[in-house]
Design a protein around this motif. Structure first.
Motif, PDB file in Angstrom:
ATOM      1  N   CYS A 123     139.957 144.877  50.361  1.00  0.00           N
ATOM      2  CA  CYS A 123     139.053 143.764  50.008  1.00  0.00           C
ATOM      3  C   CYS A 123     137.882 143.672  50.986  1.00  0.00           C
ATOM      4  CB  CYS A 123     139.820 142.449  50.012  1.00  0.00           C
ATOM      5  SG  CYS A 123     141.198 142.355  48.866  1.00  0.00           S
ATOM      6  N   LEU A 124     138.200 143.801  52.273  1.00  0.00           N
ATOM      7  CA  LEU A 124     137.177 143.651  53.305  1.00  0.00           C
ATOM      8  C   LEU A 124     136.096 144.718  53.179  1.00  0.00           C
ATOM      9  CD1 LEU A 124     136.435 141.987  55.852  1.00  0.00           C
ATOM     10  CD2 LEU A 124     137.712 143.658  57.200  1.00  0.00           C
ATOM     11  N   MET A 125     136.513 145.980  52.996  1.00  0.00           N
ATOM     12  CA  MET A 125     135.535 147.062  52.905  1.00  0.00           C
ATOM     13  C   MET A 125     134.729 146.982  51.615  1.00  0.00           C
ATOM     14  SD  MET A 125     135.252 148.645  55.642  1.00  0.00           S
ATOM     15  CE  MET A 125     134.010 149.706  54.931  1.00  0.00           C
ATOM     16  N   ALA A 126     135.372 146.537  50.535  1.00  0.00           N
ATOM     17  CA  ALA A 126     134.635 146.373  49.278  1.00  0.00           C
ATOM     18  C   ALA A 126     133.526 145.336  49.447  1.00  0.00           C
ATOM     19  CB  ALA A 126     135.594 145.957  48.163  1.00  0.00           C
ATOM     20  N   LEU A 127     133.852 144.287  50.200  1.00  0.00           N
ATOM     21  CA  LEU A 127     132.861 143.241  50.443  1.00  0.00           C
ATOM     22  C   LEU A 127     131.705 143.753  51.296  1.00  0.00           C
ATOM     23  CD1 LEU A 127     132.063 140.293  50.090  1.00  0.00           C
ATOM     24  CD2 LEU A 127     133.409 139.752  52.113  1.00  0.00           C
ATOM     25  N   TYR A 128     132.039 144.437  52.404  1.00  0.00           N
ATOM     26  CA  TYR A 128     130.980 144.997  53.255  1.00  0.00           C
ATOM     27  C   TYR A 128     130.109 145.969  52.467  1.00  0.00           C
ATOM     28  CZ  TYR A 128     132.466 143.110  57.781  1.00  0.00           C
ATOM     29  OH  TYR A 128     132.750 142.286  58.837  1.00  0.00           O
ATOM     30  N   ASP A 129     130.742 146.806  51.646  1.00  0.00           N
ATOM     31  CA  ASP A 129     129.986 147.792  50.872  1.00  0.00           C
ATOM     32  C   ASP A 129     129.019 147.103  49.916  1.00  0.00           C
ATOM     33  OD1 ASP A 129     129.575 150.635  49.985  1.00  0.00           O
ATOM     34  OD2 ASP A 129     130.277 149.772  48.094  1.00  0.00           O
ATOM     35  N   THR A 130     129.491 146.032  49.272  1.00  0.00           N
ATOM     36  CA  THR A 130     128.636 145.289  48.337  1.00  0.00           C
ATOM     37  C   THR A 130     127.458 144.640  49.065  1.00  0.00           C
ATOM     38  OG1 THR A 130     130.516 144.824  46.901  1.00  0.00           O
ATOM     39  CG2 THR A 130     128.582 143.419  46.652  1.00  0.00           C
ATOM     40  N   LEU A 131     127.737 143.994  50.188  1.00  0.00           N
ATOM     41  CA  LEU A 131     126.675 143.313  50.931  1.00  0.00           C
ATOM     42  C   LEU A 131     125.648 144.289  51.482  1.00  0.00           C
ATOM     43  CD1 LEU A 131     128.829 140.654  52.852  1.00  0.00           C
ATOM     44  CD2 LEU A 131     127.221 140.209  50.993  1.00  0.00           C
ATOM     45  N   PHE A 132     126.120 145.368  52.106  1.00  0.00           N
ATOM     46  CA  PHE A 132     125.188 146.338  52.683  1.00  0.00           C
ATOM     47  C   PHE A 132     124.400 147.073  51.597  1.00  0.00           C
ATOM     48  CE2 PHE A 132     127.786 146.355  56.746  1.00  0.00           C
ATOM     49  CZ  PHE A 132     126.753 145.836  57.511  1.00  0.00           C
ATOM     50  N   SER A 133     125.037 147.320  50.443  1.00  0.00           N
ATOM     51  CA  SER A 133     124.331 148.002  49.351  1.00  0.00           C
ATOM     52  C   SER A 133     123.152 147.173  48.868  1.00  0.00           C
ATOM     53  CB  SER A 133     125.294 148.277  48.189  1.00  0.00           C
ATOM     54  OG  SER A 133     126.302 149.188  48.579  1.00  0.00           O
ATOM     55  N   GLN A 134     123.347 145.844  48.837  1.00  0.00           N
ATOM     56  CA  GLN A 134     122.255 144.964  48.434  1.00  0.00           C
ATOM     57  C   GLN A 134     121.086 145.025  49.411  1.00  0.00           C
ATOM     58  OE1 GLN A 134     122.096 143.073  45.552  1.00  0.00           O
ATOM     59  NE2 GLN A 134     123.931 144.256  45.025  1.00  0.00           N
ATOM     60  N   LEU A 135     121.382 145.417  50.635  1.00  0.00           N
ATOM     61  CA  LEU A 135     120.346 145.504  51.678  1.00  0.00           C
ATOM     62  C   LEU A 135     119.867 146.933  51.888  1.00  0.00           C
ATOM     63  CD1 LEU A 135     122.127 143.120  54.223  1.00  0.00           C
ATOM     64  CD2 LEU A 135     120.120 142.567  52.842  1.00  0.00           C
ATOM     65  N   ASP A 136     120.305 147.835  51.010  1.00  0.00           N
ATOM     66  CA  ASP A 136     119.927 149.252  51.084  1.00  0.00           C
ATOM     67  C   ASP A 136     120.366 149.887  52.404  1.00  0.00           C
ATOM     68  OD1 ASP A 136     118.888 151.563  49.996  1.00  0.00           O
ATOM     69  OD2 ASP A 136     116.883 151.239  50.841  1.00  0.00           O
ATOM     70  N   VAL A 137     121.592 149.547  52.803  1.00  0.00           N
ATOM     71  CA  VAL A 137     122.181 150.103  54.020  1.00  0.00           C
ATOM     72  C   VAL A 137     123.534 150.718  53.657  1.00  0.00           C
ATOM     73  CG1 VAL A 137     123.140 149.564  56.306  1.00  0.00           C
ATOM     74  CG2 VAL A 137     121.056 148.428  55.526  1.00  0.00           C
ATOM     75  N   SER A 138     123.837 151.876  54.239  1.00  0.00           N
ATOM     76  CA  SER A 138     125.130 152.523  53.998  1.00  0.00           C
ATOM     77  C   SER A 138     126.095 152.190  55.128  1.00  0.00           C
ATOM     78  CB  SER A 138     124.957 154.048  53.911  1.00  0.00           C
ATOM     79  OG  SER A 138     124.140 154.395  52.810  1.00  0.00           O
ATOM     80  N   SER A 139     127.358 152.052  54.781  1.00  0.00           N
ATOM     81  CA  SER A 139     128.394 151.785  55.779  1.00  0.00           C
ATOM     82  C   SER A 139     129.535 152.771  55.584  1.00  0.00           C
ATOM     83  CB  SER A 139     128.893 150.347  55.664  1.00  0.00           C
ATOM     84  OG  SER A 139     129.446 150.117  54.375  1.00  0.00           O
ATOM     85  N   ALA A 140     130.364 152.896  56.625  1.00  0.00           N
ATOM     86  CA  ALA A 140     131.499 153.820  56.568  1.00  0.00           C
ATOM     87  C   ALA A 140     132.713 153.168  57.200  1.00  0.00           C
ATOM     88  CB  ALA A 140     131.160 155.129  57.284  1.00  0.00           C
ATOM     89  N   GLN A 141     133.881 153.419  56.644  1.00  0.00           N
ATOM     90  CA  GLN A 141     135.123 152.858  57.165  1.00  0.00           C
ATOM     91  C   GLN A 141     135.823 153.853  58.081  1.00  0.00           C
ATOM     92  OE1 GLN A 141     138.448 150.546  54.946  1.00  0.00           O
ATOM     93  NE2 GLN A 141     138.997 152.688  54.724  1.00  0.00           N
ATOM     94  N   LEU A 142     136.256 153.379  59.253  1.00  0.00           N
ATOM     95  CA  LEU A 142     137.039 154.200  60.173  1.00  0.00           C
ATOM     96  C   LEU A 142     138.226 153.372  60.644  1.00  0.00           C
ATOM     97  CD1 LEU A 142     133.757 154.942  60.889  1.00  0.00           C
ATOM     98  CD2 LEU A 142     134.965 156.704  62.150  1.00  0.00           C
ATOM     99  N   LEU A 143     139.415 153.751  60.258  1.00  0.00           N
ATOM    100  CA  LEU A 143     140.639 153.062  60.649  1.00  0.00           C
ATOM    101  C   LEU A 143     141.336 153.857  61.740  1.00  0.00           C
ATOM    102  CD1 LEU A 143     142.006 152.011  57.137  1.00  0.00           C
ATOM    103  CD2 LEU A 143     140.660 150.653  58.742  1.00  0.00           C
TER     104      LEU A 143
END
Length: 754
Positions: free
Chosen positions: A102-122
């Motif tokens: 859920c958390l990463m889906a949210l970050y991905d949605t928010l950053f995508s709206q800002l034209d920024v890419s994010s990556a998950q590292l666990l």
């Protein structure tokens, strides 16, 4: 360079940032996502990313989100019978697995709206025991950052070998605060920022009103002084864990700031060098000698110094003032350089012209201030003067004498010249002084304070006059009614109201300078034109400038009044009208009569007679300075006798309402209060009284000093003479200030007519 600048100077070289966001920031009190807060944070990260910063995010919140999601799902799928059974706590690792998605889906949605890419590292604790893993981690992050991708780290609680996410604090890292500190070291970050649900580290629980924020953490000083409150409402460790992680990172060479994730723009403020949150730095102990004294300590030090000043002889105190005047004149060039820097900065920021006008020290101003100080020095010593002497009985004599108030706190805006006037008055009256000027005059105030305190002899000490440098100290100072005796706010209505609402200490001052000039039908109109123009144009930003021009209704169609309107407009004055004047003169209507323009604008209104003018002043004025221009003595007497203001003038410009022009040497401010001092407040306004009772028996002299005073001049016992206030009445025949070019001040005492 002061402590704030020194401690945050390294920020200009910061490029790589590790930012840790706690569960309390990510979620609301009910466990749901704090979407607005998270969205604002992502916008800040996008802005930093576009500015060239390399941002690495460590985000908590997965377990809390997963628990909230699974509880809801369990509720939906449960029968009524299931709900009657004892509820088993959800598995923390299952919560982590669901919540991370859920958390990463949210970050991905928010950053995508800002034209920024994010990556998950666990990651897990055991991963960092592998040297190859650590090297690969560093290479992967380096590659992501080069592509402007924001890496988002979290502990992989779902597969961690810990017993449960909240129960095990062993290993290389034990929560996301320590993980963030570890990553900052591994990835060679320039700064670690830990976002919390409070403004920073406090000396005690933030909910305790006695707790104070610590802006720079010094391990040797604060480690034993801090009392921690409860742990985070949802996270693993709260402030205790953050401080432990911050100390470890700082002493390994990574600067750390703990600040609020609730306040919008806090991350940007940190990088701009603003004094938000708590800074941890390995060199912090080197800054401790120049750290600011706590608020109470400043007041106590000022009181101790004031007592040493009072113990000096009158000539010695006079010498101190003369040395201050000489020091100011000797450093004019340096003062002007710092003041010009303040003015330039204010212009760049876009401050109003009226504020910039008050901020600037005009040519010759320092010389004028120095001369005023010399006038003050040569006045009769105000301390210890016998005001009244009474024989109570044979051999029993009572004396009432003047005495310093104690410690004054002056809060002022914009005007650096005020610092000089106030400091000189404090020295002359034997009071300790704390000063807080506006941030727009920071450099001017600092150099003036340095020069003045440098001229004070060591036997008294420079701590006689303390300069408060941060806004955060003011609320703390206002709590100390046991060590501060009087507060004088000089500035806007908002400032004065805020000060009054925050303190039990007596407050002296005025909130507005809404000064009126009333032109009666009996006025000499040539004189009226000179006075009205001077009242508005001589110094429009001053509190004694005319803001409202009241005109007798019979003058509205006269050539002389029309000429006055033309003269005001020719000087660049913008006219606004009341309901009557706006239609008759075809000018915009003023939105309020109770308005201080502090600029080349004023309100005009017609009134029926002097009594209507008086009523208007009482309803809309601020009891500062009001003027009547008239030749009819009945009108003059009515105005002077009935207008309830600190200063009331006849046929003279209200611009004369000033401590120096009144012959007070200087003024600490202009008071519209009715208790203590009223009008321009000079030395006498900074004194109270005490009673000396002398009992004489043959050769035995016993002096009992009864120093009972109520901060104001209402010294005990209170008598009828202390239950009325004074009003300054000025009678003239057309005098105007006009920059003091045409006025020769004599300040000659005249006999009082019965």
């Amino acid at each position: 360079m002061d402590e704030v600048d020194r401690s945050r100077a390294f920020l200009k070289d910061v490029k790589r940032i590790v930012l840790k966001v706690g569960t309390a920031v990510v979620t609301r009190n009910d466990g749901r996502i704090a979407l607005g807060r998270l969205g604002a944070l992502c916008e800040q990260l996008k802005e930093l990313n576009s500015q060239g910063y390399e941002v690495i995010l460590v985000s908590s919140g997965a377990v809390g989100l997963g628990r909230q999601r699974l509880r809801y799902r369990k509720l939906v799928n449960s029968s009524f019978a299931d709900l009657q059974k004892p509820q088993v706590e959800l598995d923390g690792k299952a919560c982590a697995a669901v919540g991370q998605n859920c958390l990463m889906a949210l970050y991905d949605t928010l950053f995508s709206q800002l034209d920024v890419s994010s990556a998950q590292l666990l990651v897990t604790d055991s991963d960092f025991r592998d040297r190859d893993f650590r090297k690969q981690l560093s290479d992967t992050v380096k590659s992501l950052l080069s592509l402007k991708v924001i890496p988002i780290f979290n502990e992989n609680d779902a597969v961690s070998t810990r017993r449960a996410p909240y129960e095990d604090s062993s290993g290389i890292f034990w929560d996301n605060d320590s993980l963030a500190a570890l990553l900052a070291l591994e990835l060679k970050a320039d700064l670690l920022v830990l976002l919390s649900d409070v403004d920073g580290l406090y000396s005690g629980p933030p909910s305790d009103p006695r707790s104070k924020i610590i802006h720079t953490y010094i391990k040797e000083k604060h480690q034993s002084e801090i009392t921690f409150g409860d742990k985070s409402r949802v996270g693993r460790g709260g402030m205790t864990a953050k401080v432990k992680a911050a100390v470890n990172a700082a002493y390994a060479g990574i600067p750390v700031v703990i600040t609020s994730g609730y306040a919008p723009g806090n991350l940007s403020k940190v990088l701009e060098g603003q004094r938000v949150g708590t800074l941890f730095h390995q060199d912090a102990h080197f800054w401790s000698p120049v750290k600011e004294v706590d608020a109470r300590g400043m007041a106590v030090a000022a009181r101790e110094s004031s007592r040493r000043l009072q113990a000096m002889t009158s000539e010695e105190r006079k010498r101190v003032l003369l040395d201050v005047a000489d020091a100011l004149e000797a450093n004019v060039r340096l003062i002007n350089v710092e003041n010009e820097a303040d003015v330039s900065a204010a212009q760049e920021v876009g401050y109003e012209k009226s504020l910039i006008s008050r901020l600037a020290l005009k040519p010759g101003k320092i010389k004028s201030l120095a001369n005023s100080i010399r006038v003050l020095a040569n006045m009769e010593d105000p301390i210890g003067r016998v005001l009244k002497r009474t024989q109570l009985a044979e051999g029993l004599v009572l004396e009432k004498t003047s005495s310093p108030l104690g410690v004054l706190l002056i809060v002022f805006e914009s005007r650096p010249e005020a610092l000089v006037q106030i400091a000189s008055l404090a020295i002359r009256s034997g009071n300790g002084l704390l000063l807080k000027g506006g941030k727009e005059a920071k450099r001017s105030n600092a150099i003036l304070h340095k020069i003045i305190t440098g001229a004070i002899p060591d036997s008294v000490g420079g701590k006689l006059i303390g300069l408060v440098t941060s806004r955060e100290e003011i609320p703390d100072l206002l709590k100390h009614d046991d060590v501060i005796d009087l507060v004088i706010p000089r500035g806007s209505n908002k400032l004065v109201s805020q000060v009054k609402n925050l303190t039990k200490i007596p407050v002296l001052g005025h909130a507005d300078g809404i000064c009126h000039v009333y032109i009666d039908k009996s006025a000499n109109m040539d004189m009226a034109k000179r006075i009205a123009v001077d009242a508005k144009v001589d110094y429009p930003a001053a509190c004694n400038a005319m803001e409202t021009l009241l005109v007798h209704k019979d003058l509205k169609d006269t050539t002389e009044f029309n000429d006055l309107v033309v003269d005001l407009r020719a000087e660049g004055v913008t006219l606004y009208g009341g309901p009557r004047a706006s239609s008759l003169l075809n000018i915009p209507q003023a939105h309020s009569f109770h308005h201080e323009y502090s600029s080349m604008s004023c309100t005009v209104e017609f009134v029926d007679d002097v009594h209507a003018a008086i009523d208007h002043i009482h309803e809309h004025g601020s009891a500062h300075t009001d003027c009547v221009i008239a030749e009819d003595l009945e009108v003059v007497d009515a105005f002077l006798g009935q207008v309830d203001s600190a200063a009331v003038f006849h046929n003279a410009s209200p611009r004369f309402c000033d401590g120096a022009r009144f012959g007070l040497g200087a003024e600490v401010g202009i008071s519209t209060s009715r208790i203590h001092a009223r009008g321009p407040v000079g030395v006498e306004g900074l004194l109270t009284t005490r009673w000396y009772e002398t009992s004489i028996f043959v050769s035995l002299v016993e002096i009992e000093k009864t120093s009972i005073h109520l901060h104001f001049t209402l010294s005990f016992p209170i008598v009828i003479s202390q239950l009325y206030w004074t009003c300054r009445i000025l009678r003239g025949n057309g005098q105007v200030v006009d920059g003091d070019k045409g006025v020769i001040y004599t300040h000659k005492d005249l006999p009082i007519e019965p």
